[in-house]
Scaffold this active site. Structure first.
Site, PDB file in Angstrom:
ATOM      1  N   ALA A 128       0.828  -1.212   0.000  1.00  8.59           N
ATOM      2  CA  ALA A 128       0.000   0.000   0.000  1.00  8.59           C
ATOM      3  C   ALA A 128       0.859   1.258   0.000  1.00  8.59           C
ATOM      4  O   ALA A 128       0.612   2.189  -0.775  1.00  8.59           O
ATOM      5  CB  ALA A 128      -0.942  -0.007   1.206  1.00  8.59           C
ATOM      6  N   GLU A 184      10.585   2.867   6.260  1.00  9.85           N
ATOM      7  CA  GLU A 184      10.343   1.431   6.377  1.00  9.85           C
ATOM      8  C   GLU A 184      11.287   0.869   7.440  1.00  9.85           C
ATOM      9  O   GLU A 184      12.499   1.034   7.334  1.00  9.85           O
ATOM     10  CB  GLU A 184      10.576   0.736   5.025  1.00  9.85           C
ATOM     11  CG  GLU A 184      10.679  -0.780   5.080  1.00  9.85           C
ATOM     12  CD  GLU A 184       9.498  -1.447   5.758  1.00  9.85           C
ATOM     13  OE1 GLU A 184       9.725  -2.323   6.616  1.00  9.85           O
ATOM     14  OE2 GLU A 184       8.338  -1.092   5.441  1.00  9.85           O
ATOM     15  N   CYS A 198       2.602 -12.983   0.331  1.00 12.56           N
ATOM     16  CA  CYS A 198       1.804 -14.144  -0.085  1.00 12.56           C
ATOM     17  C   CYS A 198       2.671 -15.226  -0.720  1.00 12.56           C
ATOM     18  O   CYS A 198       2.287 -16.397  -0.760  1.00 12.56           O
ATOM     19  CB  CYS A 198       0.733 -13.717  -1.080  1.00 12.56           C
ATOM     20  SG  CYS A 198      -0.341 -12.389  -0.506  1.00 12.56           S
ATOM     21  N   ASP A 218      -3.009  -3.511   5.143  1.00 14.14           N
ATOM     22  CA  ASP A 218      -3.433  -4.398   6.225  1.00 14.14           C
ATOM     23  C   ASP A 218      -3.717  -3.687   7.539  1.00 14.14           C
ATOM     24  O   ASP A 218      -4.105  -4.339   8.513  1.00 14.14           O
ATOM     25  CB  ASP A 218      -2.367  -5.470   6.474  1.00 14.14           C
ATOM     26  CG  ASP A 218      -2.259  -6.474   5.329  1.00 14.14           C
ATOM     27  OD1 ASP A 218      -3.057  -6.375   4.377  1.00 14.14           O
ATOM     28  OD2 ASP A 218      -1.376  -7.349   5.387  1.00 14.14           O
ATOM     29  N   TRP A 237     -22.933 -26.930 -18.758  1.00 16.88           N
ATOM     30  CA  TRP A 237     -23.366 -26.078 -17.645  1.00 16.88           C
ATOM     31  C   TRP A 237     -22.185 -25.937 -16.696  1.00 16.88           C
ATOM     32  O   TRP A 237     -21.782 -26.920 -16.061  1.00 16.88           O
ATOM     33  CB  TRP A 237     -24.560 -26.687 -16.905  1.00 16.88           C
ATOM     34  CG  TRP A 237     -25.872 -26.440 -17.593  1.00 16.88           C
ATOM     35  CD1 TRP A 237     -26.505 -27.273 -18.472  1.00 16.88           C
ATOM     36  CD2 TRP A 237     -26.701 -25.284 -17.455  1.00 16.88           C
ATOM     37  NE1 TRP A 237     -27.674 -26.702 -18.900  1.00 16.88           N
ATOM     38  CE2 TRP A 237     -27.828 -25.473 -18.289  1.00 16.88           C
ATOM     39  CE3 TRP A 237     -26.605 -24.096 -16.724  1.00 16.88           C
ATOM     40  CZ2 TRP A 237     -28.847 -24.541 -18.409  1.00 16.88           C
ATOM     41  CZ3 TRP A 237     -27.624 -23.167 -16.840  1.00 16.88           C
ATOM     42  CH2 TRP A 237     -28.729 -23.382 -17.678  1.00 16.88           C
TER      43      TRP A 237
END
Length: 466
Positions: A21, A44, A54, A296, A447
């Site tokens: 972010a 940072e 991840c 987060d 389907w």
């Protein structure tokens, strides 16, 4: 104290947090406003920026061979774009009234104040680490950062024993269990839920448990860790629960994360019931014109529930950063909310969900019909067709889609995206049955499984409570 150059001229943007972010916001703001208009300083506290948390389980498991492959943009690349990125520098205080932050050099301990015109808080999340004896012993690992991943790999390489215990069976726990199996460890997963993957209903979680047991993982459900035992060398030796003790040469914590908002709380910024910062649609912190927050450390609106939720995912964090950077840079963007979509895998079993589980709907008083169908990923006669289970929830009377869970082999997981779009568009299950989805035998039965579930849900809604 360093000061910004006047409110009318060049402004200073300070970003707290150098991952998805924060650096997305900084990069987008830089695209829109050059260095002569906007100075950007990013703090940072760690060693890395713009990395994929991840991807850590896949690095540990060997699918991703090198750590640096998980880094989207290096500190040098950010600096080359005109962002003053300061690594190993932790912001310890936000002075909202004085429009400044206090930052401390992690190595030297020296601290100083830096003023801002605009502030972005992207402090992320911290792993849940329960207070109990032995939890901080050598050999007990969280896996939140690249440094955590490297520390775990170092432990795995030098540990003569081959017994691993994973605490927690959410996304990280399940993925780490598989990674450790692939590293040649005997793996026990201790899970306080009835089944793994509490983001699914228990009947779907059962399918995940069977796959994990098929990998050779020992599942211990309905169990909570009360103590971590250590040996004579001080290292972890076992994990204790009320139902038993499980030997361990290494322990991995996968219990989840909480928003890292202590800094924001201390500054008097508004947080929600789940501890995340509260923002408006532009990702501005509520009540503060020049402070934004994303990733987060924030709560987001669940579009199905109509309530704020804490959903820490990299997809959201990057979108938040884009929205924030656009607004800081003088443009206009909003983040309307989420429907709760997530995918994962264990071995070749794909696990997907979006919208509400049964307990989510129960909690807010929604009445619903729940259906489950068995189908295949391709036409049944086509080579490689594999079974797939789809569970669908639809609101009683209205037929509005409320949630979908999918567990199956190759081709199952990303089918959830159809349901995510349907949820966002507020389609009914009957409207879904008419969706013009792509069909050919290598890709789907005539389907599609999601539409088979929608047909069954439509019939359940029409026929009313059974």
């Amino acid at each position: 104290m360093s000061m910004s150059g006047g409110r009318g001229g060049r402004q200073r943007l300070i970003v707290i947090g150098g991952d998805a972010a924060g650096m997305s916001a900084a990069s987008q703001a830089r695209r829109l406003r050059g260095p002569d208009e906007l100075e950007i300083v990013a703090f940072e506290r760690g060693d890395f920026t713009s990395f994929s948390a991840c991807g850590i389980p896949y690095w540990v498991g060997g699918d991703v061979p090198e750590r640096d492959e998980l880094i989207a943009r290096t500190p040098e690349e950010h600096r080359a774009r005109g962002i003053d990125l300061r690594l190993r520098t932790e912001v310890t205080e936000i002075d909202v009234a004085g429009r400044r932050v206090r930052a401390r050099d992690v190595d030297s301990g020296t601290a100083s104040w830096t003023s801002y015109d605009k502030l972005v808080i992207a402090t992320g999340a911290r792993p849940v680490r329960p207070r109990m004896p032995g939890i901080d012993a050598p050999g007990v690992h969280g896996v939140q950062t690249l440094g955590d991943g490297q520390a775990l790999l170092d432990t795995l390489a030098r540990t003569p024993g081959r017994r691993a215990v994973v605490v927690g069976a959410g996304y990280i726990g399940v993925e780490m269990a598989e990674a450790l199996i692939r590293r040649g460890f005997e793996v026990t997963v201790v899970n306080r839920g009835k089944e793994p993957m509490s983001t699914l209903d228990a009947d779907m979680g059962r399918l995940v448990r069977r796959a994990m047991e098929g990998l050779g993982v020992t599942m211990v459900n309905d169990a909570e860790v009360t103590e971590v035992l250590t040996g004579d060398d001080g290292r972890v030796s076992a994990v204790v629960t009320e139902s038993g003790t499980y030997p361990a040469d290494v322990v991995v914590l996968g219990i989840g994360v909480r928003p890292e908002t202590a800094l924001a709380r201390a500054a008097g910024l508004p947080v929600g019931v789940r501890g995340g910062l509260l923002t408006d649609l532009a990702m501005r912190v509520r009540g503060h014109e020049d402070i934004w927050a994303g990733g987060d450390c924030v709560e987001v609106l669940n579009l199905v529930l109509g309530q704020e939720q804490y959903v820490p995912l990299g997809t959201h964090a990057n979108k938040h950063g884009q929205v924030i950077g656009t607004n800081v840079g003088g443009g206009y963007a909003t983040f309307p909310g989420v429907v709760g979509t997530a995918v994962s895998k264990v071995c070749d079993l794909e696990i997907a969900r979006t919208g509400l589980r049964e307990k989510d709907a129960d909690r807010v008083g929604l009445r619903y019909e729940s259906v489950t169908i068995e189908s295949t990923s391709r036409a049944g006669y086509y080579p490689g067709a594999s079974p797939m289970t789809v569970k669908m929830l639809a609101e009683r009377r209205t037929g509005r889609l409320l949630g979908v869970q999918i567990v199956g082999r190759e081709g199952a997981g990303k089918r959830v995206d159809v349901a995510a779009v349907a949820l966002t568009a507020q389609l009914t299950v009957e409207q879904m049955t008419a969706l013009d989805l792509g069909y050919a035998p290598p890709f789907s039965p005539v389907w599609d499984p999601v539409l088979v579930a929608a047909r069954k849900a439509t019939a359940a809604v029409r026929n009313g409570p059974s």
